[in-house]
Design a protein around this motif. Sequence first.
Motif, PDB file in Angstrom:
ATOM      1  N   ALA A  86      33.562  40.945  40.792  1.00  0.00           N
ATOM      2  CA  ALA A  86      34.860  41.601  40.625  1.00  0.00           C
ATOM      3  C   ALA A  86      35.993  40.783  41.235  1.00  0.00           C
ATOM      4  CB  ALA A  86      34.823  43.001  41.251  1.00  0.00           C
ATOM      5  N   GLU A  87      37.213  41.153  40.873  1.00  0.00           N
ATOM      6  CA  GLU A  87      38.409  40.535  41.430  1.00  0.00           C
ATOM      7  C   GLU A  87      39.463  41.611  41.614  1.00  0.00           C
ATOM      8  OE1 GLU A  87      40.153  37.755  38.743  1.00  0.00           O
ATOM      9  OE2 GLU A  87      39.910  39.054  36.986  1.00  0.00           O
ATOM     10  N   LEU A  88      40.394  41.388  42.540  1.00  0.00           N
ATOM     11  CA  LEU A  88      41.478  42.323  42.807  1.00  0.00           C
ATOM     12  C   LEU A  88      42.745  41.817  42.137  1.00  0.00           C
ATOM     13  CD1 LEU A  88      42.496  44.850  44.381  1.00  0.00           C
ATOM     14  CD2 LEU A  88      43.093  43.284  46.254  1.00  0.00           C
ATOM     15  N   VAL A  89      43.379  42.676  41.344  1.00  0.00           N
ATOM     16  CA  VAL A  89      44.648  42.325  40.696  1.00  0.00           C
ATOM     17  C   VAL A  89      45.628  43.458  40.935  1.00  0.00           C
ATOM     18  CG1 VAL A  89      43.546  40.912  38.921  1.00  0.00           C
ATOM     19  CG2 VAL A  89      43.930  43.339  38.494  1.00  0.00           C
ATOM     20  N   GLU A  90      46.920  43.157  40.749  1.00  0.00           N
ATOM     21  CA  GLU A  90      47.953  44.172  40.904  1.00  0.00           C
ATOM     22  C   GLU A  90      48.703  44.299  39.597  1.00  0.00           C
ATOM     23  OE1 GLU A  90      51.458  45.456  44.116  1.00  0.00           O
ATOM     24  OE2 GLU A  90      50.343  43.576  44.334  1.00  0.00           O
ATOM     25  N   GLU A  91      48.774  45.513  39.065  1.00  0.00           N
ATOM     26  CA  GLU A  91      49.425  45.762  37.782  1.00  0.00           C
ATOM     27  C   GLU A  91      50.368  46.947  37.895  1.00  0.00           C
ATOM     28  OE1 GLU A  91      46.420  46.360  34.851  1.00  0.00           O
ATOM     29  OE2 GLU A  91      45.803  44.248  34.789  1.00  0.00           O
ATOM     30  N   GLU A  92      51.647  46.703  37.623  1.00  0.00           N
ATOM     31  CA  GLU A  92      52.657  47.760  37.588  1.00  0.00           C
ATOM     32  C   GLU A  92      52.618  48.638  38.828  1.00  0.00           C
ATOM     33  OE1 GLU A  92      52.058  49.865  33.970  1.00  0.00           O
ATOM     34  OE2 GLU A  92      52.595  48.175  32.697  1.00  0.00           O
ATOM     35  N   GLY A  93      52.574  47.997  39.979  1.00  0.00           N
ATOM     36  CA  GLY A  93      52.630  48.725  41.242  1.00  0.00           C
ATOM     37  C   GLY A  93      51.324  49.331  41.694  1.00  0.00           C
ATOM     38  N   SER A  94      50.262  49.145  40.930  1.00  0.00           N
ATOM     39  CA  SER A  94      48.960  49.686  41.305  1.00  0.00           C
ATOM     40  C   SER A  94      47.961  48.554  41.484  1.00  0.00           C
ATOM     41  CB  SER A  94      48.430  50.648  40.229  1.00  0.00           C
ATOM     42  OG  SER A  94      49.261  51.772  40.100  1.00  0.00           O
ATOM     43  N   PHE A  95      47.032  48.745  42.385  1.00  0.00           N
ATOM     44  CA  PHE A  95      45.942  47.791  42.552  1.00  0.00           C
ATOM     45  C   PHE A  95      44.821  48.136  41.580  1.00  0.00           C
ATOM     46  CE2 PHE A  95      47.799  47.501  46.898  1.00  0.00           C
ATOM     47  CZ  PHE A  95      48.044  46.134  46.902  1.00  0.00           C
ATOM     48  N   LEU A  96      44.184  47.111  41.089  1.00  0.00           N
ATOM     49  CA  LEU A  96      43.076  47.288  40.173  1.00  0.00           C
ATOM     50  C   LEU A  96      41.946  46.349  40.563  1.00  0.00           C
ATOM     51  CD1 LEU A  96      41.930  48.409  37.428  1.00  0.00           C
ATOM     52  CD2 LEU A  96      43.000  46.416  36.352  1.00  0.00           C
ATOM     53  N   ILE A  97      40.758  46.906  40.712  1.00  0.00           N
ATOM     54  CA  ILE A  97      39.561  46.093  40.917  1.00  0.00           C
ATOM     55  C   ILE A  97      38.889  45.976  39.557  1.00  0.00           C
ATOM     56  CG2 ILE A  97      37.293  45.947  41.995  1.00  0.00           C
ATOM     57  CD1 ILE A  97      38.448  47.427  44.394  1.00  0.00           C
ATOM     58  N   ARG A  98      38.833  44.760  39.044  1.00  0.00           N
ATOM     59  CA  ARG A  98      38.310  44.526  37.709  1.00  0.00           C
ATOM     60  C   ARG A  98      37.038  43.693  37.803  1.00  0.00           C
ATOM     61  NH1 ARG A  98      42.829  42.346  34.280  1.00  0.00           N
ATOM     62  NH2 ARG A  98      42.520  40.485  35.558  1.00  0.00           N
ATOM     63  N   GLY A  99      35.957  44.239  37.320  1.00  0.00           N
ATOM     64  CA  GLY A  99      34.676  43.556  37.383  1.00  0.00           C
ATOM     65  C   GLY A  99      34.357  42.810  36.109  1.00  0.00           C
ATOM     66  N   HIS A 100      33.552  41.774  36.237  1.00  0.00           N
ATOM     67  CA  HIS A 100      33.076  41.023  35.079  1.00  0.00           C
ATOM     68  C   HIS A 100      31.568  41.202  34.937  1.00  0.00           C
ATOM     69  CE1 HIS A 100      37.025  39.184  34.779  1.00  0.00           C
ATOM     70  NE2 HIS A 100      36.964  38.975  36.075  1.00  0.00           N
ATOM     71  N   GLY A 101      31.096  42.283  35.505  1.00  0.00           N
ATOM     72  CA  GLY A 101      29.686  42.627  35.468  1.00  0.00           C
ATOM     73  C   GLY A 101      29.516  43.957  36.183  1.00  0.00           C
ATOM     74  N   CYS A 102      28.289  44.400  36.317  1.00  0.00           N
ATOM     75  CA  CYS A 102      28.023  45.687  36.959  1.00  0.00           C
ATOM     76  C   CYS A 102      26.678  45.615  37.671  1.00  0.00           C
ATOM     77  CB  CYS A 102      28.004  46.800  35.920  1.00  0.00           C
ATOM     78  SG  CYS A 102      27.432  48.396  36.554  1.00  0.00           S
ATOM     79  N   PRO A 103      26.634  45.913  38.977  1.00  0.00           N
ATOM     80  CA  PRO A 103      25.353  45.861  39.700  1.00  0.00           C
ATOM     81  C   PRO A 103      24.369  46.935  39.258  1.00  0.00           C
ATOM     82  CG  PRO A 103      27.078  46.743  41.115  1.00  0.00           C
ATOM     83  CD  PRO A 103      27.760  46.251  39.874  1.00  0.00           C
ATOM     84  N   LEU A 104      24.865  47.946  38.525  1.00  0.00           N
ATOM     85  CA  LEU A 104      24.001  49.027  38.044  1.00  0.00           C
ATOM     86  C   LEU A 104      23.949  49.046  36.520  1.00  0.00           C
ATOM     87  CD1 LEU A 104      25.256  51.856  40.452  1.00  0.00           C
ATOM     88  CD2 LEU A 104      23.148  50.544  40.651  1.00  0.00           C
ATOM     89  N   SER A 105      24.162  47.884  35.907  1.00  0.00           N
ATOM     90  CA  SER A 105      24.273  47.816  34.443  1.00  0.00           C
ATOM     91  C   SER A 105      23.036  48.331  33.722  1.00  0.00           C
ATOM     92  CB  SER A 105      24.552  46.376  34.012  1.00  0.00           C
ATOM     93  OG  SER A 105      23.505  45.510  34.432  1.00  0.00           O
ATOM     94  N   GLY A 106      21.878  48.239  34.354  1.00  0.00           N
ATOM     95  CA  GLY A 106      20.657  48.661  33.686  1.00  0.00           C
ATOM     96  C   GLY A 106      20.518  50.163  33.529  1.00  0.00           C
ATOM     97  N   VAL A 107      21.349  50.945  34.235  1.00  0.00           N
ATOM     98  CA  VAL A 107      21.181  52.401  34.175  1.00  0.00           C
ATOM     99  C   VAL A 107      22.434  53.156  33.740  1.00  0.00           C
ATOM    100  CG1 VAL A 107      19.373  52.368  35.933  1.00  0.00           C
ATOM    101  CG2 VAL A 107      21.745  52.687  36.634  1.00  0.00           C
TER     102      VAL A 107
END
Length: 216
Positions: free
Chosen positions: A148-169
């Motif tokens: 994941a990475e932290l970005v800021e959009e329109e005054g809000s913080f967003l944590i955007r992932g490029h994967g998922c540790p629980l993707s299998g379920v």
Amino acid sequence: MAVYLDERFFRSTRGRIVVLLRRASRRVDELARELGLTDNAVRAHLAALERDGVVRQGGTVRRGRGAGKPAHVYELTPEAEGMFSRAYEPVLSRLLDVLVEEMGREGEEELLREAGVRVAADFGVFSGSVRERLEAAVGALNELGGFAELVEEEGSFLIRGHGCPLSGVVSGHPEACRLAEALVSGLAGVKVHERCERGGSPRCRFEVVPGEAGGG
């Protein structure tokens, strides 16, 4: 380290080294004999595996009287052992099935949130500004495989992932994302809204509204 999950890797020389080291720690000369290579060739492969965090030096041993200085023994890192495990997805999926049957969806979600809070507690409390705490939370999420990475959009913080540790379920149990939501919220000490993508390639996504972020 995901590249090492490829079946072709285990048929390569480095893959064969990993398999041998899983059976027992070995010296360079022992690996060389097993593989039919020179010591220097084995050292080159070990250097690459060590660089990637797959193997490590586990100490030294003496090779016998008059055999020269002690030789390094190589072993797999604890992280590399995870390459061999395929159990978590089917086991966790079935466990969540049982929880739904026994507790219903709401009860399951509540239990998953509590699990997220406890995982967060294992990492400890992060301090600093809201951004600093969120960056630390992203780092912890990445340790678990979130990418994941932290970005800021329109005054809000967003944590955007490029994967998922629980993707299998998450496809069968989307409520599993509540665990990750509680984890990030607990780590950063802020209110987090889960907005995860659960399509063919699940991705973590968490929003933080400044007005709900608290102090910092």
